[in-house]
Write a protein that holds these residues in place. Structure first.
Motif, short mmCIF file in Angstrom:
data_model
loop_
_atom_site.label_atom_id
_atom_site.label_comp_id
_atom_site.label_asym_id
_atom_site.label_seq_id
_atom_site.Cartn_x
_atom_site.Cartn_y
_atom_site.Cartn_z
N TRP A 1 -0.25 8.15 -3.33
CA TRP A 1 -1.28 7.16 -3.64
C TRP A 1 -1.19 5.96 -2.70
N SER A 2 0.01 5.65 -2.23
CA SER A 2 0.17 4.57 -1.26
C SER A 2 -0.50 4.92 0.06
N ARG A 3 -0.39 6.20 0.47
CA ARG A 3 -1.05 6.63 1.69
C ARG A 3 -2.57 6.51 1.55
N ALA A 4 -3.07 6.92 0.42
CA ALA A 4 -4.52 6.82 0.20
C ALA A 4 -4.95 5.36 0.18
N ALA A 5 -4.15 4.51 -0.46
CA ALA A 5 -4.49 3.09 -0.54
C ALA A 5 -4.47 2.43 0.83
N ALA A 6 -3.60 2.89 1.72
CA ALA A 6 -3.56 2.34 3.08
C ALA A 6 -4.89 2.57 3.78
N MET A 7 -5.45 3.75 3.63
CA MET A 7 -6.74 4.05 4.25
C MET A 7 -7.87 3.27 3.58
#
Length: 312
Positions: free
Chosen positions: A191-197
């Motif tokens: 979810w952190s990776r998605a939030a970065a985008m």
């Protein structure tokens, strides 16, 4: 980047837990403490982390990233510390960067607008103008590469001049790409990776890609804090927010595509929480629950009984 080297020994006061091995928090430092141990100003420390010069680890209590004691000791034992570390993270503006590359400031700006020189960071000055800063190492390497000789001394081609005349400026986009790379390197959760985008897209784009409101809310929990530029709501903060939001159609398209893929991967690994139906409370042991309908039926029977007695 000047400053006196902090030479005191690294010490950690570990909590006595009854075990011979402490937690990650016991053997690591918060960023502010780690910066002092390395003789760096906080902004220089943050830059070193972004560049991978200083490795960080997640806080086992959810308080952000920390720096392990072993990492501090590794850096301090490096050759030429602290000057070598400071030199590796040195950033310069247009004037100093042009001098470093032995070109005019006008040529330097053209190269940057064309996307050939990638900014490391930026700030908004008191005149509300964006000041781009570049890694000195990047500029030295660009100038030393023989393939760039014509760009440094020759005449800019007509095609490139036409793009500049039309307003081409790839500095914000290149900075966003570099910033996203850093965010993804720090993301230790799907979810952190998605939030970065998602952090580089506008709210409308995010809502169109992530249609489930509970997933959007969950995504927001992992959204990285943006770099601070001025007080919240100030013109400088608004300008910085514009730079941090993708504007080119093709950039928006690939960010949306990557966001959709990242959310799908996160959903498969750990779905976002959604509210469950509230259970009907049961009656305490030894007591019968009285449904609302039964109460109304009892009242109706009592009323009918009183009417019959009155008529008789």
């Amino acid at each position: 980047m000047s400053g006196n080297t902090i030479t005191h020994d690294v010490t950690v006061t570990a909590e006595q837990t009854g075990t011979t091995r402490g937690t990650a928090r016991d053997t690591s430092f918060a960023p502010s403490r780690a910066a002092r141990e390395l003789g760096l100003r906080r902004r220089d420390f943050d830059l070193a982390v972004r560049l991978g010069r200083i490795r960080t680890v997640p806080d086992d209590k959810g308080g952000g990233r920390r720096v392990a004691r072993d990492e501090i000791e590794r850096i301090r034992a490096g050759a030429g510390f602290p000057e070598a570390l400071r030199d590796s993270i040195r950033v310069v503006g247009t004037t100093e960067g042009a001098a470093l590359m032995a070109v005019t400031t006008a040529r330097f700006t053209r190269l940057a607008r064309l996307g050939l020189l990638v900014p490391m960071t930026f700030y908004v000055n008191r005149y509300r103008a964006v000041v781009w800063l570049y890694l000195a190492d990047d500029l030295r390497q660009f100038a030393a590469d023989e393939r760039n000789a014509a760009l440094l001394k020759g005449r800019t081609s007509e095609g490139l001049r036409d793009q500049l005349t039309e307003g081409l400026d790839l500095r914000p986009r290149n900075w966003r790409g570099r910033h996203l790379g850093f965010l993804l390197s720090q993301a230790d959760d799907p979810w952190s990776r998605a939030a970065a985008m998602a952090s580089l897209l506008g709210p409308v784009d995010v809502s169109e890609v992530v249609r489930d409101p509970y997933e959007r809310s969950h995504l927001h929990r992992f959204r990285p804090a943006p770099p601070t530029h001025g007080t919240p709501g100030s013109p400088a903060a608004h300008l910085a927010e514009e730079i941090m939001t993708a504007t080119d159609p093709d950039e928006i398209d690939w960010l949306r595509t990557d966001l959709a893929g990242a959310v799908e991967a996160a959903r498969r690994q750990r779905p976002a929480p959604s509210p469950a139906l509230r259970p009907v409370p049961s009656a305490p042991p030894g007591r019968k629950s009285t449904p609302h309908g039964a109460q109304e039926t009892g009242r109706l029977r009592g009323l009918l009984g009183r009417i019959r007695r009155k008529d008789s």
